[in-house]
Write an enzyme that holds these catalytic residues in place. Structure first.
Site, PDB file in Angstrom:
ATOM      1  N   LEU A 108      -4.350   5.886  -2.375  1.00  0.00           N
ATOM      2  CA  LEU A 108      -3.817   6.763  -3.413  1.00  0.00           C
ATOM      3  C   LEU A 108      -4.160   6.188  -4.778  1.00  0.00           C
ATOM      4  O   LEU A 108      -4.213   4.966  -4.961  1.00  0.00           O
ATOM      5  CB  LEU A 108      -2.300   6.906  -3.272  1.00  0.00           C
ATOM      6  N   GLY A 153      -3.667   4.528   1.534  1.00  0.00           N
ATOM      7  CA  GLY A 153      -4.028   5.946   1.671  1.00  0.00           C
ATOM      8  C   GLY A 153      -5.398   6.137   2.320  1.00  0.00           C
ATOM      9  O   GLY A 153      -5.637   7.141   2.993  1.00  0.00           O
ATOM     10  N   ASN A 177      -1.145  -1.365   3.568  1.00  0.00           N
ATOM     11  CA  ASN A 177      -0.743  -2.607   2.881  1.00  0.00           C
ATOM     12  C   ASN A 177       0.305  -2.370   1.788  1.00  0.00           C
ATOM     13  O   ASN A 177       0.482  -3.190   0.887  1.00  0.00           O
ATOM     14  CB  ASN A 177      -1.976  -3.256   2.250  1.00  0.00           C
ATOM     15  N   GLU A 178       1.014  -1.245   1.863  1.00  0.00           N
ATOM     16  CA  GLU A 178       1.928  -0.860   0.783  1.00  0.00           C
ATOM     17  C   GLU A 178       2.896  -1.971   0.373  1.00  0.00           C
ATOM     18  O   GLU A 178       3.162  -2.171  -0.802  1.00  0.00           O
ATOM     19  CB  GLU A 178       2.731   0.396   1.172  1.00  0.00           C
TER      20      GLU A 178
END
Ligand SMILES: CCCCCCC/C=C/C(=O)SCCNC(=O)CCNC(=O)[C@H](O)C(C)(C)COP(=O)(O)OP(=O)(O)OC[C@H]1O[C@@H](n2cnc3c(N)ncnc32)[C@H](O)[C@@H]1OP(=O)(O)O
Length: 302
Positions: A108, A153, A177-178
């Site tokens: 994202l 994303g 990996n947020e």
């Protein structure tokens, strides 16, 4: 301003008949189009589509340099291209890949989630939901030819596909990996990963924000195949042939059976999910984490 972009792009394209839809990359046919006789190209500036009507297969190439981040425009153009392919009975399968060397997608677009208005965040998140729903439930066979690094994303896009082929390059890691950014993958990102690798592997991967290099990615099942870098496209085409050998109606109904319950969970609470995102992303602490992360990325070069 940005609020208008998605709606403008959508309106401009949806109002046009299919044959005139491609505007930024005019339709081309034949070897000059880069794919041999009969290959036709259309699409938009950031989402190129090469179609091979004889084979019933299209290739969607993301082209949003430098890192193929999923901006509002990319998300919107992606959905439009997919819809055009879905609506044309010529096509039964699509390969999703990148036109940016070494990068499938950086995920994202962090600049869309940082320092913007509430209205913008809402429009952006709806566009993220829309692409996920369209890809996850597509009637087409969707194969990811992952020719670059694929965090967050970018990984999500791959996970929505029916099959993932990853290029064997140690730099091409893939994963959600947020948590490394101080943010949290939403429940439907989590569901997509759990449906692919199982609960325990997903839990560990999500909490630690793991990015798997190719061999590990294959071992945990986040990708289905790892091939030498110059064979990603041909491998994706071979897999496509196998999936297209199955009668469409049987395969599509089975796909729907497997995926609809997961998709329905989001469909039933789309607005609530947007509200949750708005609250989360607007927090000072989250905005600060994102700014720090973006600054780190920018300073890497300096
Ligand atoms: C309840 C809901 C909660 C919210 C949920 C939100 C879910 C979020 C999902 C996401 O996808 S967040 C994005 C996660 N992505 C990443 O962590 C990847 C970050 N990028 C990188 O690691 C690297 O850029 C790369 C992809 C490995 C490429 O490295 P390379 O060395 O080739 O390029 P860079 O010099 O790092 O970057 C060039 C340029 O691009 C900018 N950029 C990189 N990634 C993004 C991004 N995701 N969004 C926006 N911009 C990005 C980077 O800052 C550089 O910019 P400039 O310095 O040229 O201005």
């Amino acid at each position: 301003m940005a609020l208008m972009v998605g709606a403008r792009v959508l309106a401009r394209n949806l109002l046009r008949p299919w044959s005139r839809l491609p505007d930024a990359v005019p339709g081309r046919t034949g070897p000059a189009a880069g794919g041999g006789d009969g290959v036709r190209c259309f699409g938009s500036p950031r989402v190129l589509v090469e179609t091979d009507p004889a084979k019933g297969v299209a290739v969607i190439k993301l082209k949003n340099p430098p890192v193929n981040s999923l901006s509002l425009e990319v998300l919107t153009e992606f959905v439009i291209s997919l819809e055009k392919l879905e609506n044309d009975k010529t096509f039964r399968g699509v390969i999703v890949t990148s036109d940016c060397p070494g990068i499938f997608s950086a995920g994202l677009d962090l600049t869309e989630m940082c320092g913007k208005s509430q209205a913008h965040y809402a429009e952006y998140w709806r566009a993220v939901q829309e692409l996920w729903l369209r890809l996850y439930l597509s009637n087409l066979v969707v194969i990811a030819a992952i020719n670059g690094v694929s965090p967050a994303g970018g990984c999500l896009i791959s996970l929505t596909c029916d099959y993932r082929v990853l290029a064997d390059n140690p730099k091409y890691s893939i994963g959600l990996n947020e948590t490394l950014l101080g943010i949290v993958a939403p429940s439907w990102f989590k569901d997509t990963l759990v449906n692919t690798v199982g609960h325990r592997t997903a839990e560990r991967a999500l909490q630690l924000g793991l990015l798997f290099p190719p061999a590990e990615a294959l071992r945990v099942g986040i990708v289905d195949q790892v091939v030498p870098e110059d064979q990603v496209h041909s491998a994706a085409l071979s897999v496509m042939a196998r999936w297209l050998a199955i009668p469409d109606h049987a395969r599509q109904l089975t796909k729907n059976l497997m995926r609809k319950p997961t998709a329905d969970r989001l469909v039933k609470q789309r607005d609530a999910d947007i509200q949750y995102f708005l609250q989360f992303i607007s927090r000072d602490s989250i905005q600060k984490s994102l700014r720090v992360y973006l600054d780190k990325l920018r300073q890497k070069k300096g």
